[in-house]
Scaffold this motif. Structure first.
Motif, PDB file in Angstrom:
ATOM      1  N   LEU A   1       0.829  -1.293  -0.067  1.00 49.95           N
ATOM      2  CA  LEU A   1      -0.027  -0.007   0.248  1.00 49.95           C
ATOM      3  C   LEU A   1       0.686   1.318   0.095  1.00 49.95           C
ATOM      4  O   LEU A   1       0.628   2.299  -0.605  1.00 49.95           O
ATOM      5  N   ASP A   2       2.018   1.170   0.695  1.00 47.10           N
ATOM      6  CA  ASP A   2       3.056   2.459   0.900  1.00 47.10           C
ATOM      7  C   ASP A   2       3.446   2.383  -0.654  1.00 47.10           C
ATOM      8  O   ASP A   2       3.783   3.615  -0.779  1.00 47.10           O
TER       9      ASP A   2
ATOM     10  N   ALA B   1       1.027   4.227  -2.813  1.00 50.84           N
ATOM     11  CA  ALA B   1       0.895   5.667  -2.528  1.00 50.84           C
ATOM     12  C   ALA B   1       2.020   6.740  -2.929  1.00 50.84           C
ATOM     13  O   ALA B   1       1.760   7.680  -3.304  1.00 50.84           O
TER      14      ALA B   1
ATOM     15  N   GLY C   1      -0.731   8.486  -4.727  1.00 47.69           N
ATOM     16  CA  GLY C   1      -1.227   9.159  -3.611  1.00 47.69           C
ATOM     17  C   GLY C   1      -1.992   8.366  -2.896  1.00 47.69           C
ATOM     18  O   GLY C   1      -2.334   7.131  -3.234  1.00 47.69           O
ATOM     19  N   LYS C   2      -2.071   8.668  -1.258  1.00 51.12           N
ATOM     20  CA  LYS C   2      -2.801   7.732  -0.334  1.00 51.12           C
ATOM     21  C   LYS C   2      -4.036   7.264  -0.850  1.00 51.12           C
ATOM     22  O   LYS C   2      -4.709   6.243  -0.567  1.00 51.12           O
ATOM     23  N   ALA C   3      -5.188   8.287  -1.302  1.00 51.03           N
ATOM     24  CA  ALA C   3      -6.418   8.171  -1.640  1.00 51.03           C
ATOM     25  C   ALA C   3      -6.791   7.101  -2.825  1.00 51.03           C
ATOM     26  O   ALA C   3      -7.202   5.894  -2.438  1.00 51.03           O
ATOM     27  N   LYS C   4      -6.137   7.391  -3.876  1.00 51.89           N
ATOM     28  CA  LYS C   4      -6.323   6.352  -4.990  1.00 51.89           C
ATOM     29  C   LYS C   4      -5.551   5.127  -4.583  1.00 51.89           C
ATOM     30  O   LYS C   4      -6.086   4.012  -5.103  1.00 51.89           O
ATOM     31  N   ALA C   5      -4.446   5.041  -4.018  1.00 48.38           N
ATOM     32  CA  ALA C   5      -3.836   3.872  -3.588  1.00 48.38           C
ATOM     33  C   ALA C   5      -4.564   2.817  -2.703  1.00 48.38           C
ATOM     34  O   ALA C   5      -4.668   1.703  -2.942  1.00 48.38           O
ATOM     35  N   SER C   6      -5.416   3.354  -1.756  1.00 49.69           N
ATOM     36  CA  SER C   6      -6.453   2.705  -0.981  1.00 49.69           C
ATOM     37  C   SER C   6      -7.242   2.009  -1.832  1.00 49.69           C
ATOM     38  O   SER C   6      -7.798   0.972  -1.585  1.00 49.69           O
TER      39      SER C   6
ATOM     40  N   TYR D   1      -5.878  -0.519  -4.010  1.00 49.37           N
ATOM     41  CA  TYR D   1      -5.276  -1.927  -3.234  1.00 49.37           C
ATOM     42  C   TYR D   1      -6.106  -2.646  -2.934  1.00 49.37           C
ATOM     43  O   TYR D   1      -6.425  -3.722  -2.753  1.00 49.37           O
TER      44      TYR D   1
END
Length: 606
Positions: A579-580, A583, A587-592, A595
């Motif tokens: 996930l990291d 990110a 970026g964190k939002a799209k990565a979440s 994933y």
């Protein structure tokens, strides 16, 4: 974290200590190296890219992971590197990996020992001598031993109990004088073992003990008026001296020495090894090694010295070479003689290495000339078969590829002097044609190719081959007319089904003999163009599938999909990211979101 950032992070934590390092790609180890300072050595691959050649840059581009092992001394690193190279055989290391097993002479661990040849060395208490560089060399020594000493060749279990019980009878070898019949207790065990002791001396390179024995017994037999026996001892003594004469005698003052010399060109290194024992050359070996990373002679020779000394079980304390190098081996001295017997020995070894180089380079030059002659002959035949006005030294072939109208692409391959010139290959995305229209696609790519050559003032080919029938050929001709170069370049089409050759404006095809070299060349071009187009089309189709799969995820747009597609190419590689790591890319939002889509089971278990 991107892969290159991971490597930088790992390199920054490498130790400033001696040891070995291993480079990995996705499939395993690709290079093993040694270093006095691991961090400095590994960093040099990434920090001095301007100084590296193409081979080294290619190695660096494939590195996905790094491992290291710390050792106590540089000598330990040297030996560990050698062992790991032999174990893993990485593709970027110079390797002695011809799969050869060298022959040994074995004195079998048994009562009344046999002396045999073997390529399988075992830890069975037997005594092994060698290895010998060839079976011929080994058999010369073995034949001498069997001529000098009558030895048994049978595999009977000659225990005292079996012999006393009369289980065995002498065979033909006894009757023709090659064996003294230990199976019937016709020879004393102590006498037999005395012969074995002399054989061990001879095989160890020490002929003086056996020569003294034969001289002493020859004199004793003569003094006792046993002239026939004395003559037999004299014959055996002559055999030993003849054998010693054939083993090049260097000097009576020299003992055990290893001699290594090297000469090289841009592609290969040529090495000669002489093993000297008791003043005589007992082994010679010449090697040709292909360079993998433009290694210098010192690195190559140091590695080869360790490997060959292990291979041929050398215990010599002195190594003579023709170049200065550091060889961190305990109790081994490196010398570079300038005069005397050692200099003569060095010159002899270098002469062998230079001869190997000259012979190989001469053979390569001859093969190159023969290849050029063959290529010229094929081009002459093609010129004749196609009724061309000039020799087709540059031929270009075009092919289209599409899948049910999707992702139309094309390819052009170029052969120069009858051989592929891959740097001149080109892929084309079809830009002006909508739908599956091979005719218009052919017009587009031929136009684009030769407009560019004209704009850049590049030479035009002498022959164009169109993979297709009359329709595609007609559109290629139209493109050449529109560029005002039709008539300056010969152009033909080849139809797949019957291998028919079509000329512009000619309704009847030309049939070339199926066995003709010129037809085979045309087929090679056509098949290569087809392969090149299909490969490009598949990668584009797969990329389109991936992009569609990503853009179907709510929250993942086209630009994000394009960025991920360009870098990772497949869903599998995306799934391997944490996930990291995702990110860090989007970026964190799209990565979440991504994933969770790629790992639905984890979401269910959360």
């Amino acid at each position: 974290m991107p892969a290159n950032e991971k490597l930088k992070e790992k390199i920054s934590h490498l130790p400033h200590k001696p040891g070995i390092y291993k480079f990995f790609d996705d499939n395993g180890i690709i290079y093993v190296g040694k270093a006095v300072d691991i961090r400095k050595r590994v960093s040099s691959y990434f920090n001095r890219s301007a100084q590296h050649n193409k081979k080294t840059l290619k190695l660096v581009s494939q590195i996905k992971d790094i491992e290291f092992t710390i050792v106590d001394t540089e000598a330990d690193a040297f030996l560990l590197e050698n062992n790991l190279i032999k174990q893993y055989q990485p593709k970027y290391n110079i390797l002695l990996k011809d799969g050869k097993t060298y022959p040994y002479i074995c004195i079998v661990n048994e009562r009344f020992p046999r002396v045999i040849s073997t390529r399988n060395k075992k830890n069975d208490g037997s005594r092994y001598f060698g290895p010998y560089p060839s079976g011929t060399t080994m058999h010369v020594v073995l034949d001498l031993i069997r001529t000098l000493y009558p030895l048994r060749t049978c595999t009977y279990n000659l225990t005292p109990e079996n012999i006393a019980a009369g289980k065995f009878k002498v065979c033909l070898e006894y009757h023709i004088g090659n064996c003294k019949g230990p199976c019937e207790a016709l020879v004393d065990e102590a006498e037999y073992n005395a012969n074995i002791a002399q054989i061990k001396n001879i095989l160890s390179g020490n002929l003086s003990v056996a020569k003294a024995y034969f001289k002493e017994h020859m004199a004793a037999a003569a003094a006792d008026y046993q002239y026939e026996l004395a003559h037999k001892f004299k014959q055996k003594l002559d055999m030993l001296e003849d054998f010693q004469a054939k083993s090049t005698v260097v000097s009576n003052t020299l003992t055990n020495i290893d001699v290594f010399t090297i000469t090289s060109n841009e592609q290969c290194a040529f090495i000669n090894y002489l093993k000297v024992m008791n003043g005589s050359i007992i082994l010679t070996q010449s090697l040709e090694l292909e360079k993998k990373l433009d290694e210098d002679d010192t690195d190559i020779l140091a590695s080869v010295i360790v490997q060959l000394r292990q291979e041929f079980e050398s215990t010599s304390r002195e190594v003579i070479t023709n170049i200065e190098l550091r060889l961190p081996l305990d109790n081994v001295t490196i010398t570079y003689p300038q005069i005397g017997d050692k200099k003569k020995l060095l010159s002899l070894s270098l002469k062998n290495a230079l001869y190997l180089r000259k012979e190989r380079e001469g053979r390569q030059e001859k093969n190159k000339e023969m290849s050029e002659q063959r290529e010229l002959r094929v081009l002459e035949t093609l010129k004749k078969d196609l009724r061309l006005t000039e020799l087709p030294r540059q031929i270009e072939c075009f092919d289209n590829s599409n899948f049910q109208g999707d992702n139309p692409v094309a390819s052009m391959v170029c052969f120069k002097n009858g051989k592929p010139s891959k740097k001149d290959y080109r892929h084309y995305n079809i830009k002006t044609v909508v739908g599956p229209n091979d005719f218009e696609s052919m017009y587009e790519i031929v136009t684009r190719r030769y407009r560019r050559l004209l704009d850049e003032n590049q030479p035009l080919p002498q022959l164009i081959i169109i993979d297709g029938g009359k329709g595609q050929l007609g559109m290629a001709v139209k493109a050449l007319r529109d560029l005002n170069i039709y008539g300056k370049i010969a152009v033909v089409g080849i139809a797949k089904r019957l291998e028919e050759i079509f000329y512009p404006g000619d309704s009847l095809p030309l049939y070339i003999d199926k066995k003709s070299e010129s037809l085979k060349l045309i087929q090679r071009l056509r098949n290569e163009a087809h392969r090149f187009a299909i490969t490009f089309h598949r990668s584009k189709r797969d990329a389109g599938t991936l992009k569609t799969e990503l853009t179907d995820i709510k929250g993942i747009g086209l630009s994000t999909a394009d960025a991920l597609l360009q870098k990772f190419r497949s869903v599998k590689k995306l799934k391997d990211l944490t996930l990291d790591e995702l990110a860090a890319e989007i970026g964190k939002a799209k990565a979440s979101i991504l994933y969770a889509h790629l790992h639905p089971a984890e979401g269910e278990n959360a």
